[in-house]
Design an enzyme around this catalytic site. Structure first.
Site, mmCIF file in Angstrom:
data_model
loop_
_atom_site.group_PDB
_atom_site.id
_atom_site.type_symbol
_atom_site.label_atom_id
_atom_site.label_comp_id
_atom_site.label_asym_id
_atom_site.label_seq_id
_atom_site.Cartn_x
_atom_site.Cartn_y
_atom_site.Cartn_z
ATOM 1 N N ASP A 1 -5.355 -19.456 40.573
ATOM 2 C CA ASP A 1 -6.258 -20.238 41.411
ATOM 3 C C ASP A 1 -6.483 -19.485 42.716
ATOM 4 O O ASP A 1 -5.556 -18.886 43.256
ATOM 5 C CB ASP A 1 -5.656 -21.615 41.691
ATOM 6 C CG ASP A 1 -6.677 -22.508 42.366
ATOM 7 O OD1 ASP A 1 -6.424 -22.961 43.486
ATOM 8 O OD2 ASP A 1 -7.747 -22.729 41.768
ATOM 9 N N ARG B 1 26.513 9.779 15.015
ATOM 10 C CA ARG B 1 25.420 10.665 15.451
ATOM 11 C C ARG B 1 25.158 11.764 14.425
ATOM 12 O O ARG B 1 24.935 12.920 14.772
ATOM 13 C CB ARG B 1 25.743 11.278 16.824
ATOM 14 C CG ARG B 1 25.901 10.228 17.912
ATOM 15 C CD ARG B 1 25.894 10.832 19.288
ATOM 16 N NE ARG B 1 27.095 11.594 19.552
ATOM 17 C CZ ARG B 1 27.184 12.577 20.431
ATOM 18 N NH1 ARG B 1 26.104 12.948 21.086
ATOM 19 N NH2 ARG B 1 28.321 13.189 20.659
HETATM 20 C C1 LIG Z 1 25.289 15.786 16.462
HETATM 21 S S1 LIG Z 1 26.852 16.395 16.040
HETATM 22 C C2 LIG Z 1 27.827 14.946 16.107
HETATM 23 C C3 LIG Z 1 29.256 15.242 16.329
HETATM 24 C C4 LIG Z 1 30.175 14.036 16.416
HETATM 25 N N1 LIG Z 1 30.093 13.208 15.247
HETATM 26 C C5 LIG Z 1 29.869 13.235 17.650
HETATM 27 O O1 LIG Z 1 29.359 12.106 17.547
HETATM 28 O O2 LIG Z 1 30.115 13.738 18.721
HETATM 29 C C6 LIG Z 1 26.706 16.759 14.328
HETATM 30 C C7 LIG Z 1 27.944 17.316 13.722
HETATM 31 O O3 LIG Z 1 27.699 17.493 12.327
HETATM 32 C C8 LIG Z 1 28.218 18.742 11.935
HETATM 33 N N2 LIG Z 1 27.494 19.214 10.761
HETATM 34 C C9 LIG Z 1 26.195 19.555 10.683
HETATM 35 N N3 LIG Z 1 25.891 19.942 9.442
HETATM 36 C C10 LIG Z 1 27.004 19.827 8.717
HETATM 37 C C11 LIG Z 1 27.298 20.047 7.348
HETATM 38 N N4 LIG Z 1 26.361 20.481 6.495
HETATM 39 N N5 LIG Z 1 28.545 19.817 6.925
HETATM 40 C C12 LIG Z 1 29.513 19.388 7.775
HETATM 41 N N6 LIG Z 1 29.288 19.135 9.081
HETATM 42 C C13 LIG Z 1 28.036 19.360 9.538
HETATM 43 C C14 LIG Z 1 27.962 19.617 13.142
HETATM 44 O O4 LIG Z 1 28.762 20.787 13.119
HETATM 45 C C15 LIG Z 1 28.324 18.670 14.256
HETATM 46 O O5 LIG Z 1 29.671 18.713 14.556
#
Ligand SMILES: C[S@@+](CC[C@H](N)C(=O)[O-])C[C@H]1O[C@@H](n2cnc3c(N)ncnc32)[C@H](O)[C@@H]1O
Length: 615
Positions: A88, A520
């Site tokens: 208003d 993650r």
């Molecule tokens: C983004 S980091 C997360 C690390 C941890 N989980 C955190 O939250 O801090 C991703 C993790 O996945 C592992 N990673 C990526 N590819 C992978 C694979 N093919 N086999 C096993 N580990 C793997 C990486 O080395 C890394 O440590």
């Protein structure tokens, strides 16, 4: 395009504007608001004498307009809108609400005095129960000063144009009457039709905590003098040459039509210093954001905060020589760090703030130094290709490295121990900040073994072991990560509960466990790879086993910016993306995990716990 993020908060709501004013509609739709128009039928016959101020009268009228529309819509289609906006307008001089001038003398009296345009706005947040509606209200006041050179003669020349005789306050600012206005103090849009700036601030207070700059402009309730007498306003503000309109449009709306006239172009012609738009402080802060980030990252890279940790204050030349940099450059960097609240600057020199000691010195327990270096050396460079990432809808490692990247972790980074260690330090810093919350989000005491898949440095494993003393945790990660993990494992009672196993989670069998953790991890990968990994986890689980998933859920109610930036980050850096709670729930159920529970953690992460059922 919705520039004002708070307007975006209303995009998914059913918003109704209880006003037929075309100017008001134009202002709101230009701001990106989507709304339906349902003009209010509330009769503007409130007893003005019963209100202590003109503001009080206008406010009550605005509220009643919104209420009438909300009630009518509910009765009509049994669907109450989410938000109804009522407004208003009144024009006052010396505390009196102005009417249309009764004669030329009256018009001159009105024209020659400063006028206040007061717009009251009521935002009605509806629920299915009318009694439970919440109303936020505000008013905006703009002062219009008429040129002091305005002679009685000039004024009387203008009056025969007829324009002043049917306008509240005696002139239309966008029409001929604009020539009389020397300055406008306050929100110009308020006079034109709607106080958009104040409206956004009001929404901001509802949807976000108020920012200091939002509070800078004080509300001016006490600047409205008390009113002694009021005339019947039904004929006021109408742009009243068309009395037949009075049935359908309110006097308020017609006041705008009269006042706003041929809006924009003429507004430009009459714009003076006093009518400039508000200074875009927030926008310029956003623009400078990348410079501030780079200053922070550079100070970390130079280890400025290490040199100042637990030390007496030091002067710029001393620090410059320690970090091997120029004195003039170092001084500028230190000053910006002080302005950002990371350093304290006194006569004696610079010293760390508590924040810098805690998080920026490289040897602090909760250091984010590694995360800063990862941002400086890798993510910053990836973000220089943001435009390509947006255009192509994919990460930019190939552009940064000049080669094809199949697997983010195995091909993207050069696997030298230094870069690997920097990546692990980055993960470790962030994981340490969140590990306790993750470990305690649910009662996991029924599990005696856990496998943290992609568990990196074992930061989460450590908190799980601390919280559940009978839990044995295996950290499963790539071989070169496992090799370096020893650098992050402090001695202590938990050490005996934690084991590392090397392997590739897409190819190798996973260690057996009653609880699998994916923290993650999934957001790094495409849907195909997510399915592959979840199938492997599901195959490794017995019925009753648990899966603890930690990710940022896109659609959860949280401080929006963090989740959305994280989403952009995933686009630029990874093969994956952040997903919504619904998407994760579908993924989990598809792979035989049910009874999904969700807990929101501080910051941007959320934890989900699901149970494997018999296939
Ligand atoms: C983004 S980091 C997360 C690390 C941890 N989980 C955190 O939250 O801090 C991703 C993790 O996945 C592992 N990673 C990526 N590819 C992978 C694979 N093919 N086999 C096993 N580990 C793997 C990486 O080395 C890394 O440590």
């Amino acid at each position: 395009m919705v520039l004002c993020p708070v307007i975006g908060k209303l995009l998914h709501k059913r918003v109704v504007l209880a006003s037929a004013s075309p100017r008001r509609q134009e202002i709101l739709s230009n701001a990106g608001l989507r709304f339906e128009v349902v003009p209010s039928r509330f009769k503007e016959k409130l007893d003005k004498a019963s209100f202590a101020t003109p503001y009080g009268y206008a406010m009550e009228t605005a509220k009643q307009k919104a209420l009438e529309v909300a009630t009518r819509m509910h009765q009509k289609d049994l669907r109450t809108p989410d938000v109804v906006i009522g407004a208003d307008t009144i024009v006052t001089v010396g505390g009196l609400i102005l009417e249309k001038p009764v004669d030329k003398q009256d018009a001159y009296r009105m024209l020659s005095r400063a006028q206040r345009c007061v717009k009251a706005v009521a935002i009605r947040h509806c629920s299915s129960q009318a009694a439970a509606h919440q109303v936020s209200e505000f008013y905006e006041e703009t002062t219009l000063n008429v040129s002091p050179e305005l002679s009685e003669e000039g004024c009387l020349e203008y009056i025969p144009s007829g324009e002043p005789m049917d306008k509240a306050g005696g002139y239309g600012i966008q029409a001929l009457g604009g020539m009389l206005v020397e300055s406008v103090h306050g929100d110009f849009l308020n006079v034109v039709g709607f106080p958009l700036n104040h409206f956004c601030k009001q929404l901001g207070e509802l949807y976000y905590p108020p920012r200091p700059e939002d509070l800078r402009q004080p509300v001016r309730h006490d600047s409205i003098p008390a009113v002694d007498t009021f005339e019947d306003l039904s004929d006021v503000e109408g742009g009243g040459s068309e009395p037949a309109q009075r049935e359908t449009g309110s006097r308020d709306e017609k006041a705008e039509v009269g006042a706003a006239g041929q809006a924009t172009a003429e507004a430009e012609c009459h714009r003076t210093g006093a009518t400039l738009p508000p200074f875009p402080t927030r926008l310029l802060e956003l623009l400078d954001g990348f410079k501030l980030s780079k200053a922070l990252l550079t100070a970390c890279k130079l280890k400025v905060f290490d040199w100042l940790k637990d030390e007496a204050p030091q002067r710029a030349p001393d620090i410059a020589s320690k970090v091997d940099a120029s004195v003039c450059g170092t001084e500028k960097l230190l000053d910006v760090c002080a302005a950002m609240g990371l350093l304290e600057k006194t006569e004696q020199g610079y010293s760390n703030t508590e924040t810098a000691n805690l998080y920026l010195a490289s040897d602090s327990e909760y250091s984010l130094h590694g995360f800063m270096l990862q941002n400086n050396d890798v993510i910053w460079n990836l973000f220089t290709y943001l435009e390509f990432a947006i255009r192509e809808g994919r990460n930019q490692h190939h552009r940064l490295l000049g080669k094809k990247v199949e697997d983010l972790f195995q091909d993207a980074y050069d696997r030298s121990p230094d870069t690997q260690l920097r990546f692990m330090q980055a993960m470790h810093g962030v994981a340490k900040l969140t590990a306790r919350q993750v470990a305690t989000a649910f009662d996991l005491s029924r599990f005696s073994s856990a496998c943290d898949v992609g568990g990196c440095t074992g930061a989460l494993a450590r908190e799980l072991a601390r919280e559940y003393p009978r839990l044995q945790v295996t950290v499963f990660d790539l071989p070169d990560v496992v090799e370096l993990a020893v650098h992050f494992q402090p001695a202590g009672p938990q050490a005996a509960q934690i084991h590392f196993a090397a392997g590739d989670f897409f190819r190798d069998p996973l260690p057996s466990a009653e609880l699998y953790v994916l923290c993650r991890i999934l957001h790094d990968w495409s849907d195909d790879k997510v399915h592959k990994l979840l199938s492997k986890v599901a195959e490794s689980c017995k019925p009753g086993a648990g899966l603890l998933l930690v990710e940022t859920l896109l659609d959860e109610k949280r401080e929006v910016q963090g989740g959305l930036i994280q989403s952009l980050n995933m686009l630029v850096q990874t093969e994956g993306r952040e997903r919504s709670r619904g998407e994760y729930q579908c993924l989990l159920e598809l792979h035989g995990f049910h009874q999904v529970q969700v807990v929101h953690l501080e910051g941007v992460l959320d934890a989900m716990l699901a149970t494997r059922v018999a296939p």
